[in-house]
Scaffold this motif. Structure first.
Motif, PDB file in Angstrom:
ATOM      1  N   SER A 169      17.989 -24.688 -67.291  1.00  0.00           N
ATOM      2  CA  SER A 169      18.599 -25.454 -67.903  1.00  0.00           C
ATOM      3  C   SER A 169      18.499 -26.784 -67.467  1.00  0.00           C
ATOM      4  O   SER A 169      18.612 -28.080 -68.016  1.00  0.00           O
ATOM      5  N   LYS A 170      18.392 -26.963 -65.980  1.00  0.00           N
ATOM      6  CA  LYS A 170      17.955 -28.247 -65.362  1.00  0.00           C
ATOM      7  C   LYS A 170      17.544 -28.033 -64.004  1.00  0.00           C
ATOM      8  O   LYS A 170      17.744 -26.990 -63.474  1.00  0.00           O
ATOM      9  N   GLY A 171      16.842 -28.822 -63.549  1.00  0.00           N
ATOM     10  CA  GLY A 171      16.003 -28.782 -62.294  1.00  0.00           C
ATOM     11  C   GLY A 171      14.657 -27.995 -62.232  1.00  0.00           C
ATOM     12  O   GLY A 171      14.145 -28.068 -63.354  1.00  0.00           O
ATOM     13  N   GLU A 225       4.914 -20.617 -50.934  1.00  0.00           N
ATOM     14  CA  GLU A 225       6.460 -20.918 -50.949  1.00  0.00           C
ATOM     15  C   GLU A 225       6.882 -21.046 -52.304  1.00  0.00           C
ATOM     16  O   GLU A 225       6.183 -21.329 -53.228  1.00  0.00           O
ATOM     17  N   ILE A 226       8.113 -21.009 -52.256  1.00  0.00           N
ATOM     18  CA  ILE A 226       8.975 -20.918 -53.492  1.00  0.00           C
ATOM     19  C   ILE A 226      10.183 -21.821 -53.479  1.00  0.00           C
ATOM     20  O   ILE A 226      10.740 -21.711 -52.364  1.00  0.00           O
ATOM     21  N   VAL A 227      10.401 -22.987 -54.137  1.00  0.00           N
ATOM     22  CA  VAL A 227      11.356 -24.121 -53.928  1.00  0.00           C
ATOM     23  C   VAL A 227      11.989 -24.126 -55.630  1.00  0.00           C
ATOM     24  O   VAL A 227      11.558 -24.379 -56.522  1.00  0.00           O
ATOM     25  N   LEU A 228      13.423 -23.875 -55.283  1.00  0.00           N
ATOM     26  CA  LEU A 228      14.183 -24.032 -56.194  1.00  0.00           C
ATOM     27  C   LEU A 228      15.205 -25.347 -55.991  1.00  0.00           C
ATOM     28  O   LEU A 228      15.455 -25.451 -54.799  1.00  0.00           O
ATOM     29  N   ASP A 229      14.927 -26.205 -56.938  1.00  0.00           N
ATOM     30  CA  ASP A 229      15.487 -27.828 -56.760  1.00  0.00           C
ATOM     31  C   ASP A 229      16.361 -28.290 -57.733  1.00  0.00           C
ATOM     32  O   ASP A 229      16.052 -28.368 -58.926  1.00  0.00           O
ATOM     33  N   ASP A 230      17.781 -28.289 -57.584  1.00  0.00           N
ATOM     34  CA  ASP A 230      18.749 -28.537 -58.150  1.00  0.00           C
ATOM     35  C   ASP A 230      18.784 -27.622 -59.545  1.00  0.00           C
ATOM     36  O   ASP A 230      18.771 -28.227 -60.579  1.00  0.00           O
ATOM     37  N   VAL A 231      18.703 -26.351 -59.522  1.00  0.00           N
ATOM     38  CA  VAL A 231      18.325 -25.587 -60.580  1.00  0.00           C
ATOM     39  C   VAL A 231      19.796 -24.978 -61.031  1.00  0.00           C
ATOM     40  O   VAL A 231      20.483 -24.606 -60.288  1.00  0.00           O
ATOM     41  N   MET A 284      27.028 -20.508 -56.993  1.00  0.00           N
ATOM     42  CA  MET A 284      26.646 -21.625 -56.166  1.00  0.00           C
ATOM     43  C   MET A 284      26.251 -21.024 -54.810  1.00  0.00           C
ATOM     44  O   MET A 284      26.818 -20.131 -54.348  1.00  0.00           O
ATOM     45  N   LEU A 285      25.468 -21.707 -54.379  1.00  0.00           N
ATOM     46  CA  LEU A 285      24.892 -21.384 -52.851  1.00  0.00           C
ATOM     47  C   LEU A 285      26.031 -21.639 -51.691  1.00  0.00           C
ATOM     48  O   LEU A 285      26.538 -22.690 -51.827  1.00  0.00           O
ATOM     49  N   THR A 314      29.005 -21.484 -70.110  1.00  0.00           N
ATOM     50  CA  THR A 314      29.213 -20.810 -68.897  1.00  0.00           C
ATOM     51  C   THR A 314      28.244 -21.076 -68.023  1.00  0.00           C
ATOM     52  O   THR A 314      26.869 -21.208 -68.346  1.00  0.00           O
ATOM     53  N   GLU A 315      28.292 -21.524 -66.697  1.00  0.00           N
ATOM     54  CA  GLU A 315      27.574 -21.950 -65.497  1.00  0.00           C
ATOM     55  C   GLU A 315      27.081 -20.681 -64.824  1.00  0.00           C
ATOM     56  O   GLU A 315      28.054 -20.168 -63.977  1.00  0.00           O
ATOM     57  N   ALA A 316      26.021 -19.943 -65.035  1.00  0.00           N
ATOM     58  CA  ALA A 316      25.575 -18.916 -64.315  1.00  0.00           C
ATOM     59  C   ALA A 316      25.221 -19.141 -62.848  1.00  0.00           C
ATOM     60  O   ALA A 316      25.333 -18.491 -61.844  1.00  0.00           O
ATOM     61  N   VAL A 317      24.407 -20.350 -62.834  1.00  0.00           N
ATOM     62  CA  VAL A 317      23.786 -20.894 -61.631  1.00  0.00           C
ATOM     63  C   VAL A 317      24.096 -22.217 -61.654  1.00  0.00           C
ATOM     64  O   VAL A 317      23.905 -23.097 -62.622  1.00  0.00           O
ATOM     65  N   HIS A 318      24.676 -22.734 -60.436  1.00  0.00           N
ATOM     66  CA  HIS A 318      25.129 -24.288 -60.200  1.00  0.00           C
ATOM     67  C   HIS A 318      24.407 -25.089 -59.477  1.00  0.00           C
ATOM     68  O   HIS A 318      24.537 -24.724 -58.029  1.00  0.00           O
ATOM     69  N   ALA A 319      23.461 -26.103 -59.550  1.00  0.00           N
ATOM     70  CA  ALA A 319      23.003 -26.760 -58.664  1.00  0.00           C
ATOM     71  C   ALA A 319      22.265 -26.209 -57.568  1.00  0.00           C
ATOM     72  O   ALA A 319      22.756 -26.489 -56.255  1.00  0.00           O
ATOM     73  N   LEU A 320      21.427 -25.009 -57.715  1.00  0.00           N
ATOM     74  CA  LEU A 320      20.982 -24.333 -56.688  1.00  0.00           C
ATOM     75  C   LEU A 320      19.784 -24.722 -55.955  1.00  0.00           C
ATOM     76  O   LEU A 320      18.720 -25.090 -56.776  1.00  0.00           O
TER      77      LEU A 320
END
Length: 414
Positions: free
Chosen positions: A57-59, A3-9, A212-213, A17-23
């Motif tokens: 950057s985070k997550g 499985e692949i898990v993205l946690d608050d990425v 954002m998702l 620039t926020e390219a991905v936000h809390a994914l």
């Protein structure tokens, strides 16, 4: 497999620039997950962070039991398939497929077996001695797939692999990729901007907007229960018709009124959308999918309260169906979601929406049975399936449900 898990990425570039936000996204073992959204929405950036080609950057990102934030790409046990194939022109098909295994110092006999197995799966056995220049675009894409398959990775990551193919070949290849993934059972993340591709291939589809998702669900759930106007307008072809209407109530029954028309909302629809009663007397956004209308002359029983008069302005004969354009006297919805969807289509589409707001009129598309005789200039009646109406809050664009029958995926706000 894993499985692949993205946690608050998050992915934030030096300029802010926020390219991905809390994914937050969980991809199950063996699942085919499609990331879809307009150009620049962050879907490819998310894929590249899973691959290790972009710094997170985070997550955290987890593949199987390992958090891989600081693991080099080559040690993540994933295989990528790119848009441009990235084949070595001086190598044969066999050598292209075997290249990564040779770098890993896999024994020669095992390399031969793995390449042979992949070639059989992909129908490439007769091409193993050829070089890429002697192959068609579809065959080159199969070679790129084969190079990924022979590695026996925990996961496949695919970044718009079909975008360089012509329309007919894309249809063929997307079914082949879905079949191969199912047969191999490898966890897969697939990025595309083509919502038809997403809906036909994915076990689940994650719709992304501005990093954002928005919603992650099965294709059918996205289609039937979009969480907001953006998902509603992005999923479906032709796109959902969206315009402002007034919701009225009388003796416990609800109806939508627009352009001199009054359409009763069936009791079972109201029962499944308990929150809808709270909007009685207010303006809401009504969504009608083109395929939920039909030429009344082709319907044996067409109650008067579900009929809409229409003057045909344009007819598009597509063989399997006919799309007609007509106008209703109701302003189009012009929320931020709708504006962004129009911009993604093109400046002309945005101008058309804004022109409709000024004139208080909306161009509507209906997808009809090809047996219709409707021609430009004809005055016809359409029958609307009122059980398939969609309703949205005009302020925040959220779908109006009751909290249990609607979508369950929430959007993490800034």
């Amino acid at each position: 497999m894993a499985e692949i898990v993205l946690d608050d990425v998050w992915k934030v570039y030096p300029d802010g620039t926020e390219a991905v936000h809390a994914l937050d996204l969980d991809i199950a073992d063996k699942e085919f997950m499609v990331l879809v959204g307009p150009s620049g929405c962050g879907k490819t950036t998310a894929l590249r962070m899973v691959a290790g080609l972009e710094v997170i950057s985070k997550g955290s990102v987890r593949i199987g039991e390992r958090v891989v934030n600081d693991v080099p790409p080559k040690e993540r046990d994933i295989a990528m398939v790119f848009q441009n194939y990235a084949l070595y022109p001086h190598m044969t098909v066999f050598d292209n497929m075997a290249f990564g295994l040779k770098l890993q110092k896999v024994p020669r006999d095992e390399i031969k077996q793995r390449v042979g197995d992949a070639a059989r799966i992909l129908g490439l056995e007769e091409f193993l001695g050829r070089k890429p220049k002697a192959l068609s675009g579809g065959q080159r894409q199969r070679v790129a797939m084969g190079r990924a398959i022979v590695r026996h990775p925990q996961a496949f990551l695919m970044d718009e692999p079909l975008s360089n193919l012509d329309a007919k070949l894309r249809v063929q290849m997307r079914s082949e990729i879905a079949r191969i993934q199912h047969d191999l059972g490898v966890t897969t993340i697939y990025v595309t901007h083509d919502q038809t591709e997403a809906m036909t291939m994915g076990d689940r589809v994650a719709v992304i907007r501005k990093g954002m998702l928005q919603q992650a669900d099965t294709p059918q759930s996205l289609y039937e229960h979009p969480i907001n106007l953006f998902v509603a307008g992005f999923i479906g072809s032709p796109a959902m018709n969206l315009f402002d209407v007034t919701l009225t109530g009388s003796d416990g029954a609800l109806a939508v009124e627009f352009g001199g028309l009054r359409l009763p909302v069936p009791d079972e629809v109201v029962a499944g959308r308990a929150a809808l009663r709270g909007y009685s007397g207010r303006t809401i956004v009504l969504g009608i999918r083109p395929e939920d209308m039909e030429d009344a002359s082709l319907v044996s029983e067409a109650p008067a309260e579900r009929r809409i008069p229409a003057t045909v302005e344009l007819r598009e004969a597509l063989g399997s169906d006919v799309v007609i354009h007509f106008t209703v006297n109701a302003p189009p919805a012009i929320t931020e979601d709708v504006r962004e969807l129009a911009v993604d289509v093109g400046q002309e589409a945005l101008e058309q929406v804004e022109k409709g707001v000024e004139g208080g009129r909306t161009t509507v598309l209906a997808r009809l049975n090809p047996r219709t005789h409707a021609r430009p200039g004809d005055n016809i009646e359409l029958v609307l399936d009122t059980h398939r109406l969609h309703f949205f809050d005009p302020d925040d664009g959220s779908g109006i449900y009751d909290g249990t029958t609607g979508p369950t995926t929430s959007i993490k706000q800034p």
